[in-house]
Scaffold this motif. Structure first.
Motif, PDB file in Angstrom:
ATOM      1  N   CYS A   1     -12.130   6.198  27.275  1.00  0.00           N
ATOM      2  CA  CYS A   1     -11.401   6.859  26.195  1.00  0.00           C
ATOM      3  C   CYS A   1     -12.231   6.794  24.920  1.00  0.00           C
ATOM      4  CB  CYS A   1     -10.052   6.189  25.971  1.00  0.00           C
ATOM      5  SG  CYS A   1      -8.920   6.469  27.341  1.00  0.00           S
ATOM      6  N   VAL A   2     -12.023   7.780  24.047  1.00  0.00           N
ATOM      7  CA  VAL A   2     -12.815   7.874  22.825  1.00  0.00           C
ATOM      8  C   VAL A   2     -11.947   8.294  21.639  1.00  0.00           C
ATOM      9  CG1 VAL A   2     -14.990   8.418  24.004  1.00  0.00           C
ATOM     10  CG2 VAL A   2     -13.464  10.276  23.315  1.00  0.00           C
ATOM     11  N   PHE A   3     -12.416   7.950  20.443  1.00  0.00           N
ATOM     12  CA  PHE A   3     -11.870   8.509  19.222  1.00  0.00           C
ATOM     13  C   PHE A   3     -12.546   9.865  19.014  1.00  0.00           C
ATOM     14  CE2 PHE A   3     -11.547   3.920  18.263  1.00  0.00           C
ATOM     15  CZ  PHE A   3     -10.239   3.840  17.836  1.00  0.00           C
ATOM     16  N   VAL A   4     -11.772  10.910  18.728  1.00  0.00           N
ATOM     17  CA  VAL A   4     -12.327  12.233  18.480  1.00  0.00           C
ATOM     18  C   VAL A   4     -11.979  12.621  17.051  1.00  0.00           C
ATOM     19  CG1 VAL A   4     -12.327  14.661  19.153  1.00  0.00           C
ATOM     20  CG2 VAL A   4     -12.063  12.887  20.883  1.00  0.00           C
ATOM     21  N   ASN A   5     -12.995  12.932  16.271  1.00  0.00           N
ATOM     22  CA  ASN A   5     -12.798  13.322  14.881  1.00  0.00           C
ATOM     23  C   ASN A   5     -12.315  14.767  14.853  1.00  0.00           C
ATOM     24  OD1 ASN A   5     -12.876  13.591  12.145  1.00  0.00           O
ATOM     25  ND2 ASN A   5     -14.970  12.867  11.917  1.00  0.00           N
TER      26      ASN A   5
ATOM     27  N   ILE B   1      -7.114  10.669  20.275  1.00  0.00           N
ATOM     28  CA  ILE B   1      -7.658   9.881  21.371  1.00  0.00           C
ATOM     29  C   ILE B   1      -7.816  10.809  22.565  1.00  0.00           C
ATOM     30  CG2 ILE B   1      -7.282   7.922  22.911  1.00  0.00           C
ATOM     31  CD1 ILE B   1      -7.624   7.130  19.977  1.00  0.00           C
ATOM     32  N   ALA B   2      -8.948  10.716  23.248  1.00  0.00           N
ATOM     33  CA  ALA B   2      -9.184  11.554  24.428  1.00  0.00           C
ATOM     34  C   ALA B   2      -9.747  10.706  25.555  1.00  0.00           C
ATOM     35  CB  ALA B   2     -10.164  12.673  24.081  1.00  0.00           C
ATOM     36  N   CYS B   3      -9.425  11.097  26.760  1.00  0.00           N
ATOM     37  CA  CYS B   3     -10.003  10.498  27.951  1.00  0.00           C
ATOM     38  C   CYS B   3     -11.104  11.442  28.420  1.00  0.00           C
ATOM     39  CB  CYS B   3      -8.937  10.335  29.021  1.00  0.00           C
ATOM     40  SG  CYS B   3      -9.550   9.562  30.518  1.00  0.00           S
ATOM     41  N   VAL B   4     -12.329  10.952  28.492  1.00  0.00           N
ATOM     42  CA  VAL B   4     -13.473  11.790  28.857  1.00  0.00           C
ATOM     43  C   VAL B   4     -13.482  11.979  30.369  1.00  0.00           C
ATOM     44  CG1 VAL B   4     -15.979  11.992  28.819  1.00  0.00           C
ATOM     45  CG2 VAL B   4     -14.792  10.944  26.886  1.00  0.00           C
ATOM     46  N   MET B   5     -13.350  13.224  30.804  1.00  0.00           N
ATOM     47  CA  MET B   5     -13.339  13.537  32.235  1.00  0.00           C
ATOM     48  C   MET B   5     -14.719  13.936  32.732  1.00  0.00           C
ATOM     49  SD  MET B   5     -10.270  12.809  32.826  1.00  0.00           S
ATOM     50  CE  MET B   5     -10.125  13.269  34.524  1.00  0.00           C
ATOM     51  N   CYS B   6     -15.534  14.535  31.864  1.00  0.00           N
ATOM     52  CA  CYS B   6     -16.903  14.876  32.239  1.00  0.00           C
ATOM     53  C   CYS B   6     -17.668  15.290  30.981  1.00  0.00           C
ATOM     54  CB  CYS B   6     -16.958  15.987  33.282  1.00  0.00           C
ATOM     55  SG  CYS B   6     -16.464  17.601  32.689  1.00  0.00           S
ATOM     56  N   PHE B   7     -18.968  15.270  31.096  1.00  0.00           N
ATOM     57  CA  PHE B   7     -19.852  15.785  30.061  1.00  0.00           C
ATOM     58  C   PHE B   7     -20.507  17.042  30.608  1.00  0.00           C
ATOM     59  CE2 PHE B   7     -19.600  11.288  28.975  1.00  0.00           C
ATOM     60  CZ  PHE B   7     -19.345  11.361  27.621  1.00  0.00           C
ATOM     61  N   VAL B   8     -20.576  18.072  29.793  1.00  0.00           N
ATOM     62  CA  VAL B   8     -21.124  19.349  30.230  1.00  0.00           C
ATOM     63  C   VAL B   8     -22.221  19.767  29.263  1.00  0.00           C
ATOM     64  CG1 VAL B   8     -20.603  21.782  30.658  1.00  0.00           C
ATOM     65  CG2 VAL B   8     -18.895  20.038  31.172  1.00  0.00           C
ATOM     66  N   LEU B   9     -23.318  20.244  29.816  1.00  0.00           N
ATOM     67  CA  LEU B   9     -24.410  20.795  29.019  1.00  0.00           C
ATOM     68  C   LEU B   9     -24.631  22.225  29.465  1.00  0.00           C
ATOM     69  CD1 LEU B   9     -26.793  20.434  27.014  1.00  0.00           C
ATOM     70  CD2 LEU B   9     -28.153  19.783  28.996  1.00  0.00           C
TER      71      LEU B   9
ATOM     72  N   ASP C   1     -20.496  16.007  19.407  1.00  0.00           N
ATOM     73  CA  ASP C   1     -20.614  15.515  18.033  1.00  0.00           C
ATOM     74  C   ASP C   1     -19.262  15.118  17.442  1.00  0.00           C
ATOM     75  OD1 ASP C   1     -23.333  15.853  18.121  1.00  0.00           O
ATOM     76  OD2 ASP C   1     -23.340  17.739  17.001  1.00  0.00           O
ATOM     77  N   SER C   2     -18.170  15.557  18.070  1.00  0.00           N
ATOM     78  CA  SER C   2     -16.831  15.185  17.604  1.00  0.00           C
ATOM     79  C   SER C   2     -16.443  13.781  18.043  1.00  0.00           C
ATOM     80  CB  SER C   2     -15.791  16.167  18.137  1.00  0.00           C
ATOM     81  OG  SER C   2     -16.044  17.459  17.687  1.00  0.00           O
ATOM     82  N   ILE C   3     -17.120  13.252  19.061  1.00  0.00           N
ATOM     83  CA  ILE C   3     -16.809  11.900  19.532  1.00  0.00           C
ATOM     84  C   ILE C   3     -17.368  10.899  18.542  1.00  0.00           C
ATOM     85  CG2 ILE C   3     -17.167  10.200  21.360  1.00  0.00           C
ATOM     86  CD1 ILE C   3     -17.327  12.525  23.329  1.00  0.00           C
ATOM     87  N   TYR C   4     -16.489  10.076  18.012  1.00  0.00           N
ATOM     88  CA  TYR C   4     -16.879   9.125  16.980  1.00  0.00           C
ATOM     89  C   TYR C   4     -17.224   7.757  17.565  1.00  0.00           C
ATOM     90  CZ  TYR C   4     -16.754   6.597  12.582  1.00  0.00           C
ATOM     91  OH  TYR C   4     -17.081   5.815  11.513  1.00  0.00           O
TER      92      TYR C   4
END
Length: 135
Positions: free
Chosen positions: A21-25, A38-46, A87-90
């Protein structure tokens, strides 16, 4: 420079999934938790296109001093899923389930506790960054 690992793994250490989980600005004009979700990261996409690589919070809990969050759902009651810019993930965050008074199942493990509980505390005592964000 500060660096931390945020994981989104369908199988972590050959056991079970791990989705941090992460803080999202979400509002840079507001300081601290009121400008974050607050968000739960399910995947990273490029991906590349043309060469260019929610939650209403009223305040901390009166008894614990920790913020309380709950999952968001769409109109059809499916979990709200969205794409956010990295970049929104703090900062990473730690959620603590609000257990209530019911007996807790032995089937609950570290990897599925987010699915069993409906409301969580944002752990302000996880590290000094979390304490600064949530205070």
């Amino acid at each position: 420079m500060h660096r931390e690992h945020i994981r989104a793994c369908p199988v972590w250490r050959n056991e079970a999934p791990r989705y941090d989980c992460v803080f999202v600005n979400t509002d840079t004009g507001v300081e601290g938790m009121r400008g974050m979700e607050i968000a739960c990261v399910m995947c990273f996409v490029l991906f590349m296109f043309e060469d260019i690589v929610y939650h209403a919070l009223d305040g901390p809990d009166k008894d614990t001093g920790m913020w309380v969050v709950e999952p968001s759902f769409d109109a059809d009651h499916s979990p709200f899923v969205g794409i956010i810019h990295i970049d929104s993930i703090y900062h990473a965050t730690h959620l603590v389930p609000i257990y209530g008074v019911q007996v807790i199942s032995h089937n609950i493990k570290h990897y599925n506790s987010y699915d069993y509980f409906q409301v969580f505390y944002v752990n302000k005592f996880a590290d000094h960054h979390a304490f600064e964000i949530t205070s």
